[in-house]
Design a protein around this motif. Sequence first.
Motif, PDB file in Angstrom:
ATOM      1  N   GLY A  23      -9.586  16.861 -52.867  1.00 25.03           N
ATOM      2  CA  GLY A  23      -8.821  15.736 -52.332  1.00 25.03           C
ATOM      3  C   GLY A  23      -8.884  15.676 -50.816  1.00 25.03           C
ATOM      4  N   ALA A  24      -8.736  16.821 -50.163  1.00 26.61           N
ATOM      5  CA  ALA A  24      -8.792  16.864 -48.696  1.00 26.61           C
ATOM      6  C   ALA A  24     -10.182  16.445 -48.207  1.00 26.61           C
ATOM      7  CB  ALA A  24      -8.448  18.263 -48.193  1.00 26.61           C
ATOM      8  N   CYS A  25     -11.218  16.908 -48.889  1.00 27.20           N
ATOM      9  CA  CYS A  25     -12.585  16.492 -48.524  1.00 27.20           C
ATOM     10  C   CYS A  25     -12.763  14.994 -48.735  1.00 27.20           C
ATOM     11  CB  CYS A  25     -13.614  17.263 -49.338  1.00 27.20           C
ATOM     12  SG  CYS A  25     -13.810  18.978 -48.810  1.00 27.20           S
ATOM     13  N   GLY A  26     -12.082  14.448 -49.730  1.00 28.87           N
ATOM     14  CA  GLY A  26     -12.134  13.006 -49.962  1.00 28.87           C
ATOM     15  C   GLY A  26     -11.614  12.226 -48.768  1.00 28.87           C
ATOM     16  N   PHE A  27     -10.540  12.717 -48.127  1.00 23.04           N
ATOM     17  CA  PHE A  27     -10.026  12.057 -46.923  1.00 23.04           C
ATOM     18  C   PHE A  27     -11.054  12.112 -45.800  1.00 23.04           C
ATOM     19  CE2 PHE A  27      -5.111  12.345 -47.547  1.00 23.04           C
ATOM     20  CZ  PHE A  27      -5.203  11.424 -48.570  1.00 23.04           C
ATOM     21  N   VAL A  28     -11.720  13.249 -45.679  1.00 24.72           N
ATOM     22  CA  VAL A  28     -12.756  13.380 -44.641  1.00 24.72           C
ATOM     23  C   VAL A  28     -13.897  12.404 -44.925  1.00 24.72           C
ATOM     24  CG1 VAL A  28     -14.454  14.931 -43.584  1.00 24.72           C
ATOM     25  CG2 VAL A  28     -12.154  15.781 -44.130  1.00 24.72           C
ATOM     26  N   VAL A  29     -14.342  12.353 -46.168  1.00 23.54           N
ATOM     27  CA  VAL A  29     -15.428  11.445 -46.557  1.00 23.54           C
ATOM     28  C   VAL A  29     -15.016   9.993 -46.320  1.00 23.54           C
ATOM     29  CG1 VAL A  29     -16.696  10.542 -48.567  1.00 23.54           C
ATOM     30  CG2 VAL A  29     -16.514  13.011 -48.202  1.00 23.54           C
ATOM     31  N   LEU A  30     -13.784   9.655 -46.651  1.00 20.01           N
ATOM     32  CA  LEU A  30     -13.286   8.298 -46.448  1.00 20.01           C
ATOM     33  C   LEU A  30     -13.359   7.908 -44.972  1.00 20.01           C
ATOM     34  CD1 LEU A  30     -11.881   5.894 -47.936  1.00 20.01           C
ATOM     35  CD2 LEU A  30      -9.731   6.934 -47.215  1.00 20.01           C
ATOM     36  N   GLY A  31     -12.875   8.780 -44.095  1.00 17.83           N
ATOM     37  CA  GLY A  31     -12.892   8.482 -42.665  1.00 17.83           C
ATOM     38  C   GLY A  31     -14.285   8.435 -42.080  1.00 17.83           C
ATOM     39  N   VAL A  32     -15.104   9.420 -42.397  1.00 16.81           N
ATOM     40  CA  VAL A  32     -16.471   9.460 -41.869  1.00 16.81           C
ATOM     41  C   VAL A  32     -17.277   8.279 -42.412  1.00 16.81           C
ATOM     42  CG1 VAL A  32     -18.648  10.765 -41.906  1.00 16.81           C
ATOM     43  CG2 VAL A  32     -16.489  11.942 -41.446  1.00 16.81           C
ATOM     44  N   LEU A  35     -16.256   5.131 -40.541  1.00 17.20           N
ATOM     45  CA  LEU A  35     -16.835   5.096 -39.201  1.00 17.20           C
ATOM     46  C   LEU A  35     -18.329   4.783 -39.243  1.00 17.20           C
ATOM     47  CD1 LEU A  35     -14.994   8.138 -37.601  1.00 17.20           C
ATOM     48  CD2 LEU A  35     -14.643   5.715 -37.057  1.00 17.20           C
ATOM     49  N   ALA A  36     -19.030   5.380 -40.185  1.00 15.15           N
ATOM     50  CA  ALA A  36     -20.475   5.147 -40.308  1.00 15.15           C
ATOM     51  C   ALA A  36     -20.764   3.692 -40.686  1.00 15.15           C
ATOM     52  CB  ALA A  36     -21.075   6.090 -41.345  1.00 15.15           C
ATOM     53  N   LEU A  37     -20.002   3.155 -41.627  1.00  8.39           N
ATOM     54  CA  LEU A  37     -20.220   1.762 -42.023  1.00  8.39           C
ATOM     55  C   LEU A  37     -19.843   0.801 -40.901  1.00  8.39           C
ATOM     56  CD1 LEU A  37     -19.061   1.802 -45.743  1.00  8.39           C
ATOM     57  CD2 LEU A  37     -21.382   1.544 -44.862  1.00  8.39           C
ATOM     58  N   SER A  38     -18.795   1.124 -40.152  1.00  8.30           N
ATOM     59  CA  SER A  38     -18.412   0.279 -39.009  1.00  8.30           C
ATOM     60  C   SER A  38     -19.519   0.269 -37.955  1.00  8.30           C
ATOM     61  CB  SER A  38     -17.113   0.784 -38.388  1.00  8.30           C
ATOM     62  OG  SER A  38     -16.048   0.630 -39.281  1.00  8.30           O
ATOM     63  N   ALA A  39     -20.077   1.439 -37.678  1.00  7.36           N
ATOM     64  CA  ALA A  39     -21.162   1.526 -36.698  1.00  7.36           C
ATOM     65  C   ALA A  39     -22.396   0.780 -37.195  1.00  7.36           C
ATOM     66  CB  ALA A  39     -21.505   2.982 -36.410  1.00  7.36           C
ATOM     67  N   ALA A  40     -22.702   0.931 -38.467  1.00  3.32           N
ATOM     68  CA  ALA A  40     -23.868   0.236 -39.031  1.00  3.32           C
ATOM     69  C   ALA A  40     -23.662  -1.273 -39.004  1.00  3.32           C
ATOM     70  CB  ALA A  40     -24.124   0.710 -40.461  1.00  3.32           C
ATOM     71  N   ALA A  41     -22.455  -1.725 -39.316  1.00  6.27           N
ATOM     72  CA  ALA A  41     -22.176  -3.166 -39.302  1.00  6.27           C
ATOM     73  C   ALA A  41     -22.259  -3.715 -37.887  1.00  6.27           C
ATOM     74  CB  ALA A  41     -20.800  -3.435 -39.903  1.00  6.27           C
ATOM     75  N   ALA A  42     -21.737  -2.976 -36.921  1.00  2.00           N
ATOM     76  CA  ALA A  42     -21.805  -3.425 -35.525  1.00  2.00           C
ATOM     77  C   ALA A  42     -23.260  -3.472 -35.053  1.00  2.00           C
ATOM     78  CB  ALA A  42     -20.979  -2.504 -34.636  1.00  2.00           C
ATOM     79  N   SER A  84      -8.692   0.058 -36.964  1.00  2.00           N
ATOM     80  CA  SER A  84      -9.588   0.518 -38.016  1.00  2.00           C
ATOM     81  C   SER A  84     -10.222   1.861 -37.657  1.00  2.00           C
ATOM     82  CB  SER A  84     -10.669  -0.545 -38.240  1.00  2.00           C
ATOM     83  OG  SER A  84     -11.587  -0.131 -39.202  1.00  2.00           O
ATOM     84  N   ILE A  85     -10.702   1.969 -36.436  1.00  2.00           N
ATOM     85  CA  ILE A  85     -11.315   3.219 -35.981  1.00  2.00           C
ATOM     86  C   ILE A  85     -10.276   4.336 -35.907  1.00  2.00           C
ATOM     87  CG2 ILE A  85     -12.395   4.342 -33.979  1.00  2.00           C
ATOM     88  CD1 ILE A  85     -13.787   1.575 -33.482  1.00  2.00           C
ATOM     89  N   ALA A  86      -9.096   4.022 -35.388  1.00  2.00           N
ATOM     90  CA  ALA A  86      -8.037   5.034 -35.279  1.00  2.00           C
ATOM     91  C   ALA A  86      -7.631   5.560 -36.655  1.00  2.00           C
ATOM     92  CB  ALA A  86      -6.826   4.447 -34.551  1.00  2.00           C
ATOM     93  N   MET A  87      -7.513   4.683 -37.638  1.00  2.00           N
ATOM     94  CA  MET A  87      -7.126   5.120 -38.982  1.00  2.00           C
ATOM     95  C   MET A  87      -8.229   5.956 -39.632  1.00  2.00           C
ATOM     96  SD  MET A  87      -4.020   4.334 -39.547  1.00  2.00           S
ATOM     97  CE  MET A  87      -3.775   4.732 -37.823  1.00  2.00           C
ATOM     98  N   ALA A  88      -9.477   5.614 -39.365  1.00  2.00           N
ATOM     99  CA  ALA A  88     -10.582   6.417 -39.896  1.00  2.00           C
ATOM    100  C   ALA A  88     -10.560   7.818 -39.293  1.00  2.00           C
ATOM    101  CB  ALA A  88     -11.919   5.734 -39.613  1.00  2.00           C
ATOM    102  N   LEU A  89     -10.338   7.896 -37.989  1.00  2.00           N
ATOM    103  CA  LEU A  89     -10.243   9.205 -37.339  1.00  2.00           C
ATOM    104  C   LEU A  89      -9.030   9.985 -37.847  1.00  2.00           C
ATOM    105  CD1 LEU A  89     -11.219   8.153 -33.718  1.00  2.00           C
ATOM    106  CD2 LEU A  89     -12.597   9.510 -35.317  1.00  2.00           C
ATOM    107  N   PHE A  90      -7.941   9.286 -38.107  1.00  2.00           N
ATOM    108  CA  PHE A  90      -6.753   9.935 -38.656  1.00  2.00           C
ATOM    109  C   PHE A  90      -7.039  10.521 -40.040  1.00  2.00           C
ATOM    110  CE2 PHE A  90      -2.772   9.839 -41.070  1.00  2.00           C
ATOM    111  CZ  PHE A  90      -1.996  10.662 -40.276  1.00  2.00           C
ATOM    112  N   ALA A  91      -7.770   9.789 -40.871  1.00  2.00           N
ATOM    113  CA  ALA A  91      -8.117  10.296 -42.206  1.00  2.00           C
ATOM    114  C   ALA A  91      -8.962  11.564 -42.101  1.00  2.00           C
ATOM    115  CB  ALA A  91      -8.860   9.223 -43.007  1.00  2.00           C
ATOM    116  N   VAL A  92      -9.927  11.569 -41.189  1.00  2.00           N
ATOM    117  CA  VAL A  92     -10.765  12.758 -40.980  1.00  2.00           C
ATOM    118  C   VAL A  92      -9.895  13.927 -40.515  1.00  2.00           C
ATOM    119  CG1 VAL A  92     -12.622  13.761 -39.596  1.00  2.00           C
ATOM    120  CG2 VAL A  92     -12.875  11.458 -40.520  1.00  2.00           C
ATOM    121  N   ALA A  93      -9.054  13.677 -39.515  1.00  2.00           N
ATOM    122  CA  ALA A  93      -8.204  14.747 -38.977  1.00  2.00           C
ATOM    123  C   ALA A  93      -7.252  15.283 -40.040  1.00  2.00           C
ATOM    124  CB  ALA A  93      -7.413  14.236 -37.776  1.00  2.00           C
ATOM    125  N   ARG A  94      -6.665  14.400 -40.816  1.00  2.00           N
ATOM    126  CA  ARG A  94      -5.734  14.829 -41.868  1.00  2.00           C
ATOM    127  C   ARG A  94      -6.451  15.710 -42.889  1.00  2.00           C
ATOM    128  NH1 ARG A  94      -0.918  12.054 -44.746  1.00  2.00           N
ATOM    129  NH2 ARG A  94      -0.754  13.381 -46.574  1.00  2.00           N
TER     130      ARG A  94
END
Length: 159
Positions: A23-32, A35-42, A84-94
């Motif tokens: 579950g914890a790894c799932g939060f990391v995967v969700l955040g990363v 971020l990766a999809l946001s960067a790719a879309a931009a 959006s970026i802040a919440m993704a980083l929060f998910a990774v950190a959590r």
Amino acid sequence: MTTAIPAARTSAGADPVRPFKVGACGFVVLGVGHLALSAAAASAAAASAAPTPEQRSADTAMRESTFTLLGLERITFDVTHGMSIAMALFAVARGLLMLAAVRHAPDLVRLRTAFGWAPLVASLVILGTAVILLPAPPIIVLAVTSCAFALSLRRGAAV
């Protein structure tokens, strides 16, 4: 004199730490992943010379819309992407913090403490939000994290 703390006995005999780590790894995967999809879309938007009329209209509206909060004027486009970026980083950190904590104190999970319940509740609430507002990838990841945290609690011993 040292005091030995007996290992927690789990209800189903299986260790609850492994699904908690999933579950914890799932939060990391969700955040990363976010971020990766946001960067790719931009990157794709910058490379694309022909956005659709709808995309141009939405982009223009977000860039022209501003608001002031606590004396700071911000553009809606920047606020939306910043949150959006802040919440993704929060998910990774959590996720990383949960992995570190359970590594050093696995009884936090084995004994069904609030440390085990809080991620399940958060995952379920975010899953509900995702089902209503988001596309399939976060729904799938959050369904897995929710199941993993629930299994971890089921395997844990009541305090």
